[in-house]
Design an enzyme around this catalytic site. Structure first.
Site, PDB file in Angstrom:
ATOM      1  N   LYS A 179      45.698  40.564  34.616  1.00  0.00           N
ATOM      2  CA  LYS A 179      46.099  40.943  33.263  1.00  0.00           C
ATOM      3  C   LYS A 179      45.878  42.455  33.182  1.00  0.00           C
ATOM      4  O   LYS A 179      44.748  42.944  33.122  1.00  0.00           O
ATOM      5  CB  LYS A 179      45.236  40.219  32.220  1.00  0.00           C
ATOM      6  N   GLU A 255      33.531  46.979  38.187  1.00  0.00           N
ATOM      7  CA  GLU A 255      33.581  48.432  38.365  1.00  0.00           C
ATOM      8  C   GLU A 255      33.590  49.008  36.956  1.00  0.00           C
ATOM      9  O   GLU A 255      34.599  48.967  36.265  1.00  0.00           O
ATOM     10  CB  GLU A 255      34.834  48.773  39.167  1.00  0.00           C
ATOM     11  N   CYS A 289      36.560  56.978  35.747  1.00  0.00           N
ATOM     12  CA  CYS A 289      35.150  56.546  35.777  1.00  0.00           C
ATOM     13  C   CYS A 289      34.291  57.450  36.645  1.00  0.00           C
ATOM     14  O   CYS A 289      33.096  57.565  36.408  1.00  0.00           O
ATOM     15  CB  CYS A 289      35.032  55.127  36.335  1.00  0.00           C
ATOM     16  N   GLU A 386      29.763  58.371  28.192  1.00  0.00           N
ATOM     17  CA  GLU A 386      30.864  58.670  29.109  1.00  0.00           C
ATOM     18  C   GLU A 386      31.943  59.384  28.288  1.00  0.00           C
ATOM     19  O   GLU A 386      32.450  58.826  27.313  1.00  0.00           O
ATOM     20  CB  GLU A 386      31.399  57.349  29.685  1.00  0.00           C
TER      21      GLU A 386
HETATM   22  C1  SIN Z   1      38.426  54.583  37.861  1.00  0.00           C
HETATM   23  O1  SIN Z   1      38.432  55.479  37.049  1.00  0.00           O
HETATM   24  O2  SIN Z   1      38.041  53.458  37.530  1.00  0.00           O
HETATM   25  C2  SIN Z   1      38.872  54.744  39.274  1.00  0.00           C
HETATM   26  C3  SIN Z   1      39.000  56.121  39.736  1.00  0.00           C
HETATM   27  C4  SIN Z   1      39.307  56.261  41.199  1.00  0.00           C
HETATM   28  O3  SIN Z   1      39.677  55.306  41.885  1.00  0.00           O
HETATM   29  O4  SIN Z   1      39.132  57.368  41.675  1.00  0.00           O
END
Ligand code: SIN
Length: 485
Positions: A179, A255, A289, A386
């Site tokens: 999804k 993640e 991230c 963040e």
């Molecule tokens: C992400 O922001 O979750 C992944 C970033 C990346 O693969 O470099």
């Protein structure tokens, strides 16, 4: 309504090899650069999620039974099709997500590389033999696919966050239902069009597009036919999904969020550190991230680093990602732009100073100026939360111990970065950082050959590399007895 047309776009979910394009309920996909509607899609519901899980469950025995070479050949065909369609896939991504076209092309390549990598890793799922406890016994270890895998993927990397879950899953012999984020479903749909063209059998790769994330997530987390959930997104949502998965004891890969420190020591190559910080911080307008969240600079070079960084940030072109030379596209939505505004306001009120940017841009509702904030401390929200936007926050430190303490002062543990030429310091600091990944004199650490993942509240499991396929395999122990007869 936007006039863009592509044969890679269908108007609904892809379930068991069929496109669900007739429906009463629809949702719109819009372009964050100008708010225009790109298209309307059939809004997948709980029944669709259940049908997709049922299809993946039914397709599992035949897919699992294929030889690894057969699965590998199909994955390789899928990879080739992504590369052949790179330009069109990138345009779709920029339209729905906003990132500059050059970055979108880079992401298609990055996403395709996961498929190529796991097409190869499929052949290297080795078992083991272990000395037995007595002469008539032998211990043999085999590895088998976990089963049906569901995935929930984010809007910031609409292609690669799917491929780096789907490719190892399919390579291992699992079937898959994803999804995608409601903001960026078109890239997922395009992946399904190409999976079908590659010959991946019906039911093996399914996409449920929907605006009803909670309802679809609830099916993925509770259906007993699902063996595993893989999620990329916020720590807050990840923790809720984990709780829901507990009911049926699912395997999970999580993640989640990050708060990456980028530590620059006095002995660093300052120009290289500035370039690394820019690449890490402003990639995807800071919506990553692993993006640098806090730039920690040792006092002896603080002013020089801050001024060089700011000069370069001032030169960034902001605009629609389809325009030439744009470095910073729109943020995902208005809420994101508002959140940048309030983070900067709070930091300045708490004593930080603005070196450049700091405002919503007049280019459109979702744009925010690339920003540098100096004199940040760990008491400010901008250092604790963040950021997920184009704001560099600069923190001054004096000693190595202080830098490590500041860097580790967070619940997150995804990516971290250090810049120094001292080999002893490289080892000391890398080993002390409570993070799953450390970039050493390097701001871009993501690639399919390396294990991507975090510790602490940044999640569990690894994606990419030889370790990435293990998350989709069960270890089975065979104890052979009676061998002395
Ligand atoms: C992400 O922001 O979750 C992944 C970033 C990346 O693969 O470099």
């Amino acid at each position: 309504m936007n006039t863009f047309k592509s044969s890679l776009i269908k108007n609904g979910s892809y379930i068991n090899g069929n496109w669900q394009t007739q429906c009463a309920e629809k949702f719109s996909v819009s372009n964050p650069a100008d708010g225009s509607i790109i298209c309307d899609l059939c809004d997948g519901n709980e029944q669709d999620a259940e049908s997709a899980v049922a299809a993946a469950h039914a397709a599992l025995p035949a897919w699992r039974a294929k030889t690894v070479k057969e699965r590998s050949v199909l994955l390789r065909r899928w990879f080739n099709l992504l590369i052949e369609n790179q330009d069109e896939l990138a345009t779709i991504m920029t339209l729905e997500q906003g990132k500059p076209l050059s970055e979108a092309k880079g992401e298609i390549n990055y996403g395709a590389n996961y498929i190529e990598w796991f097409a190869e890793e499929a052949k290297r799922v080795y078992g083991d033999t272990i000395p037995g406890p007595s002469p008539e016994k032998r211990i043999v270890i085999i590895k088998q696919p976990v089963g049906v895998v569901t995935a929930i993927t984010p809007w910031n990397f609409p292609n690669s966050m799917i491929t780096r879950k789907a490719a190892p899953a399919l390579a291992a012999g699992c079937t898959f239902v994803v999804k995608p984020a409601m903001e960026t479903p078109l890239s997922a749909i395009a992946l399904a069009v190409l999976a079908e063209e590659a010959g991946i059998p019906a039911g093996v790769f399914n996409v449920v597009v929907s605006s009803q994330s909670r309802k679809i997530g609830a099916v993925f987390c509770s259906d007993p036919r699902v063996a595993k959930l893989s999620f990329t997104g916020s720590t807050e949502v990840g923790s809720k999904l984990l709780a829901q998965c507990a009911g049926t004891i699912k395997k999970t890969t999580m993640e989640l969020g990050g708060n990456a420190p980028f530590i620059v020591f006095d002995d660093a190559d300052i120009d290289s550190a500035v370039d690394g910080a820019l690449a890490s911080k402003y990639r995807n307008a800071g919506q990553t991230c692993v993006c640098t969240n806090r730039i920690l600079i040792q006092e002896g070079i603080y002013d020089e680093f801050a001024s060089k960084l700011t000069e370069k940030v001032k030169s960034f072109k902001v605009g629609n990602g389809l325009e030439k030379d744009v470095i910073i596209g729109p943020l995902v939505n208005i809420k994101a732009a508002e959140s940048m505004e309030s983070m900067v306001r709070d930091a300045v009120a708490a004593g930080a100073s603005l070196l450049t940017g700091g405002n919503r841009s007049d280019l459109g509702e979702c744009f925010f100026e690339p920003t540098v904030v100096s004199g940040v401390t760990m008491r400010m929200n901008i250092a604790r939360d963040e950021i997920f936007g184009p704001i560099a926050s600069l923190i001054r430190f004096s000693s190595e111990e202080e830098a490590i303490a500041i860097a580790n002062d967070t619940v997150y543990g995804l990516a971290s970065y250090i810049y120094t030429r001292d080999i002893g310091r490289i080892w000391r600091v890398s080993e002390s950082l409570e993070y799953g990944m450390v970039g050493i004199n390097e701001g871009i650490i993501s690639n399919e050959m390396a294990p991507f993942g975090g510790i602490k509240q940044s999640g569990m499991g690894r994606e990419g590399s030889k370790y990435g396929i293990e998350d989709y395999l069960e270890i089975k122990y065979l104890c052979m007895g009676d061998l002395d007869k």
